[in-house]
Scaffold this motif. Structure first.
Motif, PDB file in Angstrom:
ATOM      1  N   LYS A  89       0.831  -1.198   0.000  1.00  0.00           N
ATOM      2  CA  LYS A  89       0.000   0.000   0.000  1.00  0.00           C
ATOM      3  C   LYS A  89       0.866   1.249   0.000  1.00  0.00           C
ATOM      4  CE  LYS A  89      -4.110   0.031   1.568  1.00  0.00           C
ATOM      5  NZ  LYS A  89      -4.776   0.410   0.348  1.00  0.00           N
ATOM      6  N   SER A  90       0.475   2.229  -0.832  1.00  0.00           N
ATOM      7  CA  SER A  90       1.143   3.529  -0.863  1.00  0.00           C
ATOM      8  C   SER A  90       0.543   4.426   0.207  1.00  0.00           C
ATOM      9  CB  SER A  90       0.972   4.193  -2.230  1.00  0.00           C
ATOM     10  OG  SER A  90       1.630   3.453  -3.224  1.00  0.00           O
ATOM     11  N   GLU A  91       1.309   5.363   0.663  1.00  0.00           N
ATOM     12  CA  GLU A  91       0.837   6.340   1.653  1.00  0.00           C
ATOM     13  C   GLU A  91       0.553   7.664   0.962  1.00  0.00           C
ATOM     14  OE1 GLU A  91       0.194   5.788   4.926  1.00  0.00           O
ATOM     15  OE2 GLU A  91       0.664   3.689   4.534  1.00  0.00           O
ATOM     16  N   SER A  92      -0.700   8.057   0.925  1.00  0.00           N
ATOM     17  CA  SER A  92      -1.106   9.375   0.398  1.00  0.00           C
ATOM     18  C   SER A  92      -0.512   9.684  -0.969  1.00  0.00           C
ATOM     19  CB  SER A  92      -0.732  10.476   1.399  1.00  0.00           C
ATOM     20  OG  SER A  92      -1.366  10.236   2.622  1.00  0.00           O
ATOM     21  N   ASP A  93      -0.587   8.739  -1.885  1.00  0.00           N
ATOM     22  CA  ASP A  93      -0.069   8.948  -3.235  1.00  0.00           C
ATOM     23  C   ASP A  93      -1.128   9.628  -4.095  1.00  0.00           C
ATOM     24  OD1 ASP A  93       1.015   8.895  -5.767  1.00  0.00           O
ATOM     25  OD2 ASP A  93       1.378   6.745  -5.804  1.00  0.00           O
ATOM     26  N   MET A  94      -0.981  10.928  -4.300  1.00  0.00           N
ATOM     27  CA  MET A  94      -1.926  11.675  -5.122  1.00  0.00           C
ATOM     28  C   MET A  94      -1.461  11.787  -6.581  1.00  0.00           C
ATOM     29  SD  MET A  94      -4.466  12.231  -3.211  1.00  0.00           S
ATOM     30  CE  MET A  94      -5.424  13.394  -4.172  1.00  0.00           C
ATOM     31  N   SER A  95      -0.361  11.131  -6.921  1.00  0.00           N
ATOM     32  CA  SER A  95       0.183  11.273  -8.267  1.00  0.00           C
ATOM     33  C   SER A  95      -0.705  10.662  -9.344  1.00  0.00           C
ATOM     34  CB  SER A  95       1.591  10.689  -8.346  1.00  0.00           C
ATOM     35  OG  SER A  95       1.582   9.311  -8.056  1.00  0.00           O
ATOM     36  N   TRP A  96      -1.647   9.804  -8.954  1.00  0.00           N
ATOM     37  CA  TRP A  96      -2.541   9.196  -9.936  1.00  0.00           C
ATOM     38  C   TRP A  96      -3.942   9.780  -9.874  1.00  0.00           C
ATOM     39  CZ3 TRP A  96      -0.292   7.273 -13.859  1.00  0.00           C
ATOM     40  CH2 TRP A  96       1.006   6.804 -13.717  1.00  0.00           C
ATOM     41  N   PHE A  97      -4.061  10.974  -9.298  1.00  0.00           N
ATOM     42  CA  PHE A  97      -5.310  11.734  -9.304  1.00  0.00           C
ATOM     43  C   PHE A  97      -5.080  12.986 -10.138  1.00  0.00           C
ATOM     44  CE2 PHE A  97      -8.068  15.116  -7.818  1.00  0.00           C
ATOM     45  CZ  PHE A  97      -9.311  14.498  -7.931  1.00  0.00           C
ATOM     46  N   ASP A  98      -6.005  13.271 -11.058  1.00  0.00           N
ATOM     47  CA  ASP A  98      -5.878  14.413 -11.964  1.00  0.00           C
ATOM     48  C   ASP A  98      -4.522  14.355 -12.668  1.00  0.00           C
ATOM     49  OD1 ASP A  98      -6.305  16.701 -13.425  1.00  0.00           O
ATOM     50  OD2 ASP A  98      -6.331  18.068 -11.708  1.00  0.00           O
ATOM     51  N   VAL A  99      -4.308  13.219 -13.317  1.00  0.00           N
ATOM     52  CA  VAL A  99      -3.034  12.930 -13.968  1.00  0.00           C
ATOM     53  C   VAL A  99      -2.913  13.721 -15.271  1.00  0.00           C
ATOM     54  CG1 VAL A  99      -1.560  11.085 -14.878  1.00  0.00           C
ATOM     55  CG2 VAL A  99      -3.155  10.602 -13.012  1.00  0.00           C
ATOM     56  N   ASP A 100      -1.742  14.242 -15.495  1.00  0.00           N
ATOM     57  CA  ASP A 100      -1.452  14.951 -16.733  1.00  0.00           C
ATOM     58  C   ASP A 100      -1.746  14.013 -17.916  1.00  0.00           C
ATOM     59  OD1 ASP A 100       0.556  15.505 -19.049  1.00  0.00           O
ATOM     60  OD2 ASP A 100       0.593  17.348 -17.859  1.00  0.00           O
ATOM     61  N   PRO A 101      -2.456  14.503 -18.922  1.00  0.00           N
ATOM     62  CA  PRO A 101      -2.812  13.650 -20.060  1.00  0.00           C
ATOM     63  C   PRO A 101      -1.602  13.016 -20.753  1.00  0.00           C
ATOM     64  CG  PRO A 101      -4.053  15.666 -20.132  1.00  0.00           C
ATOM     65  CD  PRO A 101      -3.056  15.823 -19.026  1.00  0.00           C
ATOM     66  N   TYR A 102      -0.488  13.742 -20.815  1.00  0.00           N
ATOM     67  CA  TYR A 102       0.714  13.182 -21.429  1.00  0.00           C
ATOM     68  C   TYR A 102       1.201  11.969 -20.633  1.00  0.00           C
ATOM     69  CZ  TYR A 102       5.417  12.601 -23.198  1.00  0.00           C
ATOM     70  OH  TYR A 102       6.558  12.067 -23.723  1.00  0.00           O
ATOM     71  N   ILE A 103       1.169  12.062 -19.320  1.00  0.00           N
ATOM     72  CA  ILE A 103       1.585  10.939 -18.469  1.00  0.00           C
ATOM     73  C   ILE A 103       0.664   9.741 -18.711  1.00  0.00           C
ATOM     74  CG2 ILE A 103       1.879  10.130 -16.084  1.00  0.00           C
ATOM     75  CD1 ILE A 103       3.999  12.182 -16.985  1.00  0.00           C
ATOM     76  N   MET A 104      -0.644   9.986 -18.787  1.00  0.00           N
ATOM     77  CA  MET A 104      -1.588   8.885 -19.053  1.00  0.00           C
ATOM     78  C   MET A 104      -1.327   8.266 -20.411  1.00  0.00           C
ATOM     79  SD  MET A 104      -3.387   8.280 -16.409  1.00  0.00           S
ATOM     80  CE  MET A 104      -4.809   7.304 -16.902  1.00  0.00           C
ATOM     81  N   ALA A 105      -1.089   9.105 -21.423  1.00  0.00           N
ATOM     82  CA  ALA A 105      -0.878   8.597 -22.776  1.00  0.00           C
ATOM     83  C   ALA A 105       0.395   7.771 -22.871  1.00  0.00           C
ATOM     84  CB  ALA A 105      -0.835   9.749 -23.760  1.00  0.00           C
ATOM     85  N   THR A 106       1.375   8.081 -22.044  1.00  0.00           N
ATOM     86  CA  THR A 106       2.639   7.358 -22.106  1.00  0.00           C
ATOM     87  C   THR A 106       2.739   6.199 -21.121  1.00  0.00           C
ATOM     88  OG1 THR A 106       3.692   8.975 -20.638  1.00  0.00           O
ATOM     89  CG2 THR A 106       3.912   9.338 -23.022  1.00  0.00           C
ATOM     90  N   SER A 107       1.766   6.093 -20.208  1.00  0.00           N
ATOM     91  CA  SER A 107       1.828   5.008 -19.217  1.00  0.00           C
ATOM     92  C   SER A 107       0.638   4.056 -19.310  1.00  0.00           C
ATOM     93  CB  SER A 107       1.896   5.588 -17.792  1.00  0.00           C
ATOM     94  OG  SER A 107       0.724   6.327 -17.489  1.00  0.00           O
ATOM     95  N   HIS A 108      -0.418   4.480 -19.942  1.00  0.00           N
ATOM     96  CA  HIS A 108      -1.642   3.674 -20.021  1.00  0.00           C
ATOM     97  C   HIS A 108      -2.018   3.424 -21.475  1.00  0.00           C
ATOM     98  CE1 HIS A 108      -1.804   4.895 -15.878  1.00  0.00           C
ATOM     99  NE2 HIS A 108      -2.856   4.135 -15.672  1.00  0.00           N
TER     100      HIS A 108
END
Length: 170
Positions: free
Chosen positions: A151-170
């Motif tokens: 489990k991660s602690e307070s990881d907000m990096s996957w909320f309101d993700v930059d579209p470029y990050i989503m396009a390159t990771s998903h």
């Protein structure tokens, strides 16, 4: 420009989907998620804040199902664990209960070598007053190594993700 990037990321997710007519909604449910959703989103005055509270609750309370048994919102709620589809369906049901419009996006993710994984993955697009936002509550909750969920602690990096990050990771 931001809208173009968001559309590009959405299309990337759709193109990586094996089934063109893949499901973009949650499985049927036997529950009324209203009470649970109202409690989770208590104090939220905007759709963006509602989405953030649902994301945070899922990350804090739902374990990843390393045995791949729980795929629906109902199964994930009952067992407090689920795979990515379970996380997303539960997000969808909680959001729906408070009037938050969201869609489940099925597809694939990429690994550290930037190659598309053979394993399917799902994430969320939520409509807020700040625009459409990408959310991946599964990755925000933690990660799996050797069939053990961490489990991660307070990881907000996957909320309101930059579209470029989503396009390159998903």
């Amino acid at each position: 420009m931001n809208r173009i990037l968001r559309l590009s990321a959405l299309l990337t997710g759709i193109l990586f989907c094996k089934e063109i007519n893949a499901q973009y909604w949650a499985s049927p449910t036997e529950y009324d998620y209203s009470g649970m959703a109202i409690e989770i989103t208590s104090g939220a005055s905007t759709k963006y804040e509602q989405a953030e509270k649902i994301y945070r609750w899922l990350c804090d309370n739902i374990e990843y199902d390393v045995d791949y048994m729980y795929y629906t919102a109902d199964e994930t709620r009952e067992n407090m664990k689920g795979v990515c589809q379970g996380y997303c369906e539960l997000f969808y049901r909680l959001g729906e209960a408070v009037g938050l419009e969201c869609k489940i996006i099925p597809g694939f993710s990429k690994n550290i070598r930037n190659t598309v994984s053979i394993d399917r993955h799902s994430w969320i697009i939520a409509v807020t007053e700040k625009g459409d936002i990408f959310i991946d509550p599964t990755w925000g909750a933690g990660f799996v190594i050797n069939k053990v969920f961490h489990k991660s602690e307070s990881d907000m990096s996957w909320f309101d993700v930059d579209p470029y990050i989503m396009a390159t990771s998903h």
